[in-house]
Write a protein that holds these residues in place. Structure first.
Motif: not given
Length: 549
Positions: A14-21, A304-313
């Protein structure tokens, strides 16, 4: 314990703005990786539960610890998304053998680790790398050299070139950054629950230490013991010293795999980060860039690092959808909006010159005749700096009144703007100077003056004058055209505001004071004042070049 771990993971996402998974995963700790010289490096291995087949690996090489906050921020979120993560402590840190001498062994250790990973039965041969700052550097140290190539990398808030872009920016030692980081790494593994947390007293310790001469051993004052990095930093700053060539990896951008990178307008790595992106695209490498309104390691930057990394990977390792939008996304400061471009620098901008004029004015064209502006730089009372891109707060924008009232700072101010002015792209200056000494620095800063008269810094840059460095000798009249590369930006100067340019002989303690002599900065104790003449007439058109959208 498992319930607590899941809860902590939900909070972190939640703090990183990532969808819960919440893909279940297992962590195998203290995995030993042998290096060719006999040293063993330790890692924590995150692997999805219930998977026996070989999987790709996301390698993270970090000097700040394999567990704790760094594990929770940079490994666990990827593991919860089903990625296999191998988080390794770099040489000489947190259980890994050898001595930690930053930037000197990451290529060899990183390549050996990649070779070892590809031999493991749980690795399918595909390896990506992730991380920012120093562990962004560990990616640049191996990605151009890995064979077969890495699948993709994400070197955030870092630079392929550490020497000219960070350690000695255009020849000038960045002592505040170097000593602040030395204080951090010098104490990070000492016993105590709070040893790894930021200490509010550190800033005062660093500033006090940098005010003393000589600088060679001030690491002991801030860290309690000698710090190898600081000793290397002060010992290898002279022109022609090739010691730090092992920290620069910008010789062949064409060998890089696909790159996703995030940085901030107030991040100290910004200029190098953007230069890398431009060079990558010119070399035909698939690359994406995000630049936000952040200082180094700010929460928004990490999200933003966490969010873009998840999409890139997901795209490169699992065949997921490609990132959407244009490859360059930057925040337009003072406008609360984001811009997207196909390239950086953007193509739909025009260059505008801001000329230094008579009476401290900024004018649109050089004046036919004008008396030089003069000041004296005294290393015993060095020109201070406020704000700007630093390793940690305070940074960003600040009121520049205390600096601009000094006798050793020239100030040139333009007229009130009739409408908003968006400056987007590189910023450069050419300053025609005559100095009483061959050893001097030229510091240029562009400021935004609001309707109340408050002047706040936007971008700046510095250039060292040293007969051992510069190929362009002064002309017969002793004048030389000094080219200063300021940081790039995307910034809106609002209607009614004024643009202002400062010219001075330094910015202390961000940069080492110029002592006016060829003595190495680490051992120097005596300085000589330098008289400056800044010429700004038709024959010497001193100016700042900005790109307007």
């Amino acid at each position: 314990m498992a319930r607590f771990t899941r809860l902590a993971g939900l909070i972190a996402d939640k703090a990183l703005g990532l969808p819960t998974k919440a893909v279940p995963y297992e962590v195998r700790k203290d995995v030993a990786v042998p290096m060719p010289d006999g040293v063993t490096l330790l890692a924590n291995h995150y692997r999805p539960s219930g998977h026996d087949e070989p999987l790709p690996v996301v390698l993270v090489r970090v000097p700040y610890g394999r567990a704790g906050a760094f594990g929770q921020l940079f490994a666990a979120p990827l593991a919860r998304r089903g990625f296999q993560v191998f988080m390794q402590a770099t040489r000489g840190t947190f259980g890994s053998g050898g001595q930690f001498r930053p930037f000197t062994s990451e290529r060899d250790d990183g390549l050996a680790t990649i070779e070892w990973l590809r031999k493991q039965p749980w690795c399918d041969g595909r390896i990506a790398m992730a991380g920012g700052s120093y562990f962004g550097h560990t990616q640049w140290a191996v990605a151009p050299y890995a064979e077969p190539p890495l699948t993709c990398v994400m070197p955030h808030i870092t630079s392929a070139n550490m020497t000219d872009r960070l350690f000695y920016e255009h020849g000038v030692p960045q002592i505040h950054t170097a000593l602040s980081w030395s204080a951090t790494i010098g104490r990070q593994e000492r016993p105590g629950l709070l040893s790894s947390l930021p200490d509010p007293r550190d800033r005062a310790r660093v500033n006090r230490a940098l005010g003393r001469l000589p600088l060679q051993a001030v690491d002991v004052q801030v860290a309690g013991a000698p710090v190898p990095f600081w000793r290397d930093f002060v010992a290898h700053a002279e022109p022609g010293d090739t010691f730090w060539s092992q920290a620069d990896h910008d010789a062949d951008y064409g060998r890089m795999p696909p790159v996703s990178t995030v940085t901030g307008w107030w991040d100290l790595f910004l200029a190098g980060n953007l230069a890398d992106y431009t060079a990558l695209r010119a070399a035909g490498v698939e690359a994406r860039l995000v630049v936000g309104p952040w200082i180094h390691g700010e929460p928004g930057e990490l999200r933003t690092v966490a969010q873009t990394d998840a999409v890139w990977l997901e795209h490169h390792l699992n065949g997921g959808p490609a990132p959407t939008g244009k490859p360059v996304r930057v925040h337009l400061q003072q406008a609360s909006r984001w811009l997207e471009f196909d390239n950086w620098p953007p193509e739909d901008v025009r260059e505008t010159l801001l000329h230094l004029g008579r009476g401290g004015r900024l004018v649109t064209r050089p004046e036919e005749s004008a008396e030089p502006s003069r000041f004296t730089y005294d290393p015993a009372d060095p020109t201070p700096t406020v704000g700007g891109p630093l390793l940690a707060p305070p940074g960003k924008q600040a009121d520049n009144a205390s600096v601009e009232k000094r006798d050793d700072v020239l100030v040139f101010t333009g007229p009130a703007l009739g409408g908003d002015l968006d400056v987007v792209g590189p910023v450069r200056a050419t300053v025609h100077v005559r100095t009483s000494l061959p050893y001097a620095d030229v510091f240029v800063r562009l400021c935004d003056v609001d309707t109340k008269g408050v002047s706040r810094n936007v971008v700046d840059g510095i250039q060292r004058l040293d007969p051992r460095l510069s190929a362009d000798e002064p002309g017969p009249d002793g004048v030389r055209a000094v080219h200063v590369e300021l940081f790039p930006t995307a910034y809106r100067f609002r209607a009614g505001h004024r643009l202002r340019v400062q010219v001075s002989g330094g910015a202390f303690p961000r940069y080492a004071r110029n002592m006016g002599t060829p003595e190495p900065f680490g051992i120097a104790t005596e300085g000589v004042s330098c008289d400056f003449e800044v010429l700004h007439d038709a024959d010497h058109p001193s100016h700042v070049a900005v790109h307007v959208r």
